[in-house]
Design a protein around this motif. Structure first.
Motif, PDB file in Angstrom:
ATOM      1  N   GLY A  19       0.801  -1.229   0.000  1.00  0.00           N
ATOM      2  CA  GLY A  19       0.000   0.000   0.000  1.00  0.00           C
ATOM      3  C   GLY A  19       0.828   1.270   0.000  1.00  0.00           C
ATOM      4  N   VAL A  20       2.143   1.136   0.234  1.00  0.00           N
ATOM      5  CA  VAL A  20       2.998   2.316   0.287  1.00  0.00           C
ATOM      6  C   VAL A  20       3.051   3.027  -1.058  1.00  0.00           C
ATOM      7  CG1 VAL A  20       5.170   1.173  -0.320  1.00  0.00           C
ATOM      8  CG2 VAL A  20       5.194   3.137   1.231  1.00  0.00           C
ATOM      9  N   PHE A  21       2.755   2.311  -2.137  1.00  0.00           N
ATOM     10  CA  PHE A  21       2.784   2.921  -3.463  1.00  0.00           C
ATOM     11  C   PHE A  21       1.634   3.905  -3.683  1.00  0.00           C
ATOM     12  CE2 PHE A  21       6.191   0.250  -4.634  1.00  0.00           C
ATOM     13  CZ  PHE A  21       6.680   0.680  -5.859  1.00  0.00           C
ATOM     14  N   GLN A  22       0.685   3.937  -2.766  1.00  0.00           N
ATOM     15  CA  GLN A  22      -0.399   4.903  -2.872  1.00  0.00           C
ATOM     16  C   GLN A  22       0.087   6.318  -2.571  1.00  0.00           C
ATOM     17  OE1 GLN A  22      -3.486   3.679  -0.190  1.00  0.00           O
ATOM     18  NE2 GLN A  22      -3.726   1.660  -1.136  1.00  0.00           N
ATOM     19  N   TYR A  23       1.199   6.435  -1.855  1.00  0.00           N
ATOM     20  CA  TYR A  23       1.660   7.739  -1.400  1.00  0.00           C
ATOM     21  C   TYR A  23       2.555   8.416  -2.432  1.00  0.00           C
ATOM     22  CZ  TYR A  23      -0.071   6.004   3.049  1.00  0.00           C
ATOM     23  OH  TYR A  23      -0.875   5.487   4.048  1.00  0.00           O
ATOM     24  N   ILE A  24       2.197   9.651  -2.750  1.00  0.00           N
ATOM     25  CA  ILE A  24       2.966  10.433  -3.722  1.00  0.00           C
ATOM     26  C   ILE A  24       4.388  10.657  -3.230  1.00  0.00           C
ATOM     27  CG2 ILE A  24       3.185  12.754  -4.720  1.00  0.00           C
ATOM     28  CD1 ILE A  24       0.147  12.781  -5.039  1.00  0.00           C
ATOM     29  N   THR A  25       4.538  10.893  -1.937  1.00  0.00           N
ATOM     30  CA  THR A  25       5.870  11.161  -1.382  1.00  0.00           C
ATOM     31  C   THR A  25       6.805   9.962  -1.579  1.00  0.00           C
ATOM     32  OG1 THR A  25       4.939  10.493   0.764  1.00  0.00           O
ATOM     33  CG2 THR A  25       5.150  12.859   0.334  1.00  0.00           C
ATOM     34  N   PHE A  26       6.292   8.756  -1.364  1.00  0.00           N
ATOM     35  CA  PHE A  26       7.114   7.554  -1.536  1.00  0.00           C
ATOM     36  C   PHE A  26       7.504   7.364  -2.999  1.00  0.00           C
ATOM     37  CE2 PHE A  26       7.425   3.024  -2.566  1.00  0.00           C
ATOM     38  CZ  PHE A  26       8.472   2.645  -1.729  1.00  0.00           C
ATOM     39  N   ARG A  27       6.526   7.494  -3.881  1.00  0.00           N
ATOM     40  CA  ARG A  27       6.811   7.298  -5.299  1.00  0.00           C
ATOM     41  C   ARG A  27       7.725   8.392  -5.839  1.00  0.00           C
ATOM     42  NH1 ARG A  27       2.254   7.755  -8.267  1.00  0.00           N
ATOM     43  NH2 ARG A  27       0.847   8.277  -6.561  1.00  0.00           N
ATOM     44  N   SER A  28       7.610   9.597  -5.302  1.00  0.00           N
ATOM     45  CA  SER A  28       8.486  10.692  -5.722  1.00  0.00           C
ATOM     46  C   SER A  28       9.932  10.407  -5.330  1.00  0.00           C
ATOM     47  CB  SER A  28       8.024  12.021  -5.104  1.00  0.00           C
ATOM     48  OG  SER A  28       6.744  12.381  -5.565  1.00  0.00           O
ATOM     49  N   ALA A  29      10.112   9.944  -4.100  1.00  0.00           N
ATOM     50  CA  ALA A  29      11.465   9.612  -3.640  1.00  0.00           C
ATOM     51  C   ALA A  29      12.063   8.496  -4.484  1.00  0.00           C
ATOM     52  CB  ALA A  29      11.427   9.204  -2.169  1.00  0.00           C
ATOM     53  N   LEU A  30      11.238   7.491  -4.792  1.00  0.00           N
ATOM     54  CA  LEU A  30      11.697   6.368  -5.609  1.00  0.00           C
ATOM     55  C   LEU A  30      12.046   6.836  -7.024  1.00  0.00           C
ATOM     56  CD1 LEU A  30      12.039   3.407  -4.817  1.00  0.00           C
ATOM     57  CD2 LEU A  30       9.807   2.937  -5.869  1.00  0.00           C
ATOM     58  N   ALA A  31      11.207   7.727  -7.576  1.00  0.00           N
ATOM     59  CA  ALA A  31      11.445   8.250  -8.929  1.00  0.00           C
ATOM     60  C   ALA A  31      12.739   9.049  -8.985  1.00  0.00           C
ATOM     61  CB  ALA A  31      10.265   9.121  -9.365  1.00  0.00           C
ATOM     62  N   LEU A  32      12.992   9.837  -7.940  1.00  0.00           N
ATOM     63  CA  LEU A  32      14.218  10.644  -7.875  1.00  0.00           C
ATOM     64  C   LEU A  32      15.458   9.748  -7.866  1.00  0.00           C
ATOM     65  CD1 LEU A  32      15.597  13.431  -7.438  1.00  0.00           C
ATOM     66  CD2 LEU A  32      15.324  13.053  -4.993  1.00  0.00           C
ATOM     67  N   ILE A  33      15.432   8.728  -7.020  1.00  0.00           N
ATOM     68  CA  ILE A  33      16.577   7.815  -6.910  1.00  0.00           C
ATOM     69  C   ILE A  33      16.794   7.052  -8.215  1.00  0.00           C
ATOM     70  CG2 ILE A  33      17.453   5.745  -5.742  1.00  0.00           C
ATOM     71  CD1 ILE A  33      15.895   6.755  -3.235  1.00  0.00           C
ATOM     72  N   LEU A  34      15.691   6.538  -8.785  1.00  0.00           N
ATOM     73  CA  LEU A  34      15.788   5.738 -10.012  1.00  0.00           C
ATOM     74  C   LEU A  34      16.316   6.575 -11.178  1.00  0.00           C
ATOM     75  CD1 LEU A  34      15.331   3.067 -11.429  1.00  0.00           C
ATOM     76  CD2 LEU A  34      12.926   3.712 -11.780  1.00  0.00           C
ATOM     77  N   SER A  35      15.800   7.785 -11.346  1.00  0.00           N
ATOM     78  CA  SER A  35      16.245   8.636 -12.458  1.00  0.00           C
ATOM     79  C   SER A  35      17.695   9.055 -12.282  1.00  0.00           C
ATOM     80  CB  SER A  35      15.356   9.877 -12.573  1.00  0.00           C
ATOM     81  OG  SER A  35      15.446  10.688 -11.418  1.00  0.00           O
ATOM     82  N   LEU A  36      18.088   9.294 -11.021  1.00  0.00           N
ATOM     83  CA  LEU A  36      19.480   9.659 -10.742  1.00  0.00           C
ATOM     84  C   LEU A  36      20.413   8.506 -11.100  1.00  0.00           C
ATOM     85  CD1 LEU A  36      21.181  11.963  -9.596  1.00  0.00           C
ATOM     86  CD2 LEU A  36      20.854  10.997  -7.318  1.00  0.00           C
ATOM     87  N   LEU A  37      20.009   7.281 -10.752  1.00  0.00           N
ATOM     88  CA  LEU A  37      20.819   6.102 -11.077  1.00  0.00           C
ATOM     89  C   LEU A  37      20.904   5.885 -12.586  1.00  0.00           C
ATOM     90  CD1 LEU A  37      19.623   3.591  -8.329  1.00  0.00           C
ATOM     91  CD2 LEU A  37      21.855   4.707  -8.484  1.00  0.00           C
ATOM     92  N   ILE A  38      19.773   6.039 -13.264  1.00  0.00           N
ATOM     93  CA  ILE A  38      19.757   5.832 -14.719  1.00  0.00           C
ATOM     94  C   ILE A  38      20.663   6.841 -15.416  1.00  0.00           C
ATOM     95  CG2 ILE A  38      18.322   5.974 -16.799  1.00  0.00           C
ATOM     96  CD1 ILE A  38      15.997   4.888 -15.078  1.00  0.00           C
ATOM     97  N   SER A  39      20.535   8.117 -15.031  1.00  0.00           N
ATOM     98  CA  SER A  39      21.301   9.166 -15.711  1.00  0.00           C
ATOM     99  C   SER A  39      22.796   9.073 -15.431  1.00  0.00           C
ATOM    100  CB  SER A  39      20.775  10.551 -15.317  1.00  0.00           C
ATOM    101  OG  SER A  39      20.791  10.722 -13.906  1.00  0.00           O
ATOM    102  N   THR A  40      23.162   8.635 -14.235  1.00  0.00           N
ATOM    103  CA  THR A  40      24.603   8.555 -13.918  1.00  0.00           C
ATOM    104  C   THR A  40      25.225   7.253 -14.408  1.00  0.00           C
ATOM    105  OG1 THR A  40      23.988   7.747 -11.697  1.00  0.00           O
ATOM    106  CG2 THR A  40      24.542  10.080 -11.913  1.00  0.00           C
ATOM    107  N   ILE A  41      24.521   6.133 -14.246  1.00  0.00           N
ATOM    108  CA  ILE A  41      25.086   4.831 -14.641  1.00  0.00           C
ATOM    109  C   ILE A  41      25.053   4.637 -16.152  1.00  0.00           C
ATOM    110  CG2 ILE A  41      24.809   2.338 -14.475  1.00  0.00           C
ATOM    111  CD1 ILE A  41      23.768   2.796 -11.598  1.00  0.00           C
TER     112      ILE A  41
END
Length: 408
Positions: A19-41
């Motif tokens: 149910g944590v995926f319902q929260y915008i704050t959680f998904r935003s944090a995950l999106a930030l980390i994932l995009s940062l990893l994609i762009s750097t790696i």
């Protein structure tokens, strides 16, 4: 896509933690980390691919120190930003959200225009790239799409007074409460107490029923904003790290506006316009910020890659659509103050040169060179110092923009 998967796991199978995926704050944090990893790696792999394809920048001789060393540096690096933004967005957002759809369309649309421009410059050996008229047609086309969707789509609504309690109405002998949200072309004017302004009011002089013609004002204004901001971002992309860094700062400020405007509790507390479903844009913005910061890993001085028009036009288009969607387009001169200064420096330089040439027979200049960052380069400032100081100014402008939530 992952959002819908975890929603199913939560509701259908009742698996703890999903149910944590319902929260915008959680998904935003995950999106930030994932995009940062994609762009750097994966950014390094994209840069190597561009280098192998000989997608190198041809730098004009501008008489600036260190300019000649930049020739051959891979360009079209905006692809890193686009890829690192779209992958987390497709995975983590509600893809049926109209604002997310508009932002995805904007990213692909402006990215395509920029890509064509870069392609012509590099592979067709035409330094002018895509002709200006075709760029403008593309920007106007996007403006028409965005303006029309925001004006016509039933999911784009606002509640100007978050404390408002809808009246009871009767339709077909049934009494019910009127919808709390309504279609509106209202926007926000910063620093004013009763700060909502409806574009339709400009046509009030035409008489009764003027509201149905609001699109005549709203859509052209959307076109103007998208064109101006995308061109401003394009002009700002002139030295290493400037466009990406200032854009990340501006977008971070817009993230705060989207989050509070899409949250009924915060919008009620701050007494601002509540925009249903707009909070989902925070996830997109988080991915976008991560992509910009990751791109800076390679674009900071000395740059290993340039974003090209593929990146700069995309950045400007996204920022413009975000500001319009959250009804904060009047804040663009503050949020995007660096873009505005760069734009104005070119306009003033050209206008003054033409005026003095006509008046005195000799063209004169206000700046040593435009856009503005080149003026400081001509004065002998190092690129890193110019970029850092522009970032500081951008941070100050972003803070002032955020303060407008309460300072009226």
């Amino acid at each position: 896509m992952l959002y819908y998967l975890f929603e199913y796991l939560n509701k259908a199978l009742n698996i703890p933690g999903t149910g944590v995926f319902q929260y915008i704050t959680f998904r935003s944090a995950l999106a930030l980390i994932l995009s940062l990893l994609i762009s750097t790696i994966f950014g390094k792999r994209i840069i190597n691919f561009l280098r192998n394809q000989q997608v190198g920048e041809t730098v004009r001789e501008l008489g600036l120190e260190g300019q000649s060393q930049k020739a051959g540096t891979p360009t079209m690096g905006g692809l890193i930003i686009i890829i690192a933004t779209l992958i987390p967005v497709l995975l983590l957002t509600k893809l049926n959200n109209i604002y997310i759809i508009l932002l995805i369309v904007t990213t692909i649309w402006m990215g395509t225009i920029g890509f064509i421009d870069d392609y012509i410059k590099i592979f067709k050996k035409d330094k002018e790239g895509l002709k200006g008229i075709f760029k403008v047609i593309g920007q106007v086309g996007l403006g028409i799409i965005v303006g029309s969707v925001l004006y016509l789509h039933p999911d784009v609504t606002v509640r100007q007074d978050s404390n408002y309690k809808a009246p009871m109405v009767q339709t077909e002998n049934v009494i019910h409460q009127a919808p709390l949200e309504e279609k509106s072309t209202a926007t926000t004017i910063p620093f004013f107490k009763n700060n909502e302004f409806d574009y339709a009011e400009i046509l009030a002089w035409t008489g009764e029923g003027y509201q149905k013609w609001a699109w005549l004002i709203f859509i052209p204004f959307v076109i103007f904003i998208i064109t101006a901001v995308s061109n401003g971002a394009n002009l700002t992309d002139g030295i290493d790290g400037l466009a990406a860094g200032t854009s990340a700062i501006s977008v971070l400020a817009l993230a705060i506006f989207t989050f509070v405007s899409g949250n009924i509790v915060f919008s009620n507390y701050l007494n601002i316009m509540y925009i249903p479903d707009s909070g989902e844009m925070t996830v997109f913005i988080a991915a976008f910020i991560g992509a910009l910061v990751g791109f800076l890993w390679y674009n900071s001085y000395p740059a290993s890659v340039f974003m090209g028009d593929t990146g700069s036009l995309t950045i400007g288009g996204i920022i413009a659509v975000l500001a319009i969607s959250v009804r904060k387009e009047m804040l663009i001169p503050l949020v995007c103050g660096i873009f505005l200064a760069e734009n104005f420096s070119v306009v003033l330089q050209v206008a003054y040169f033409k005026y003095t040439k006509k008046r005195f027979g000799e063209g004169r200049r206000i700046f040593l060179m435009s856009p503005l960052h080149h003026h400081y380069q001509k004065k002998g400032y190092h690129e890193s110092k110019i970029v850092t100081r522009f970032w500081i100014v951008g941070i100050l402008l972003a803070i002032v923009s955020i303060v407008t939530l309460k300072l009226r």
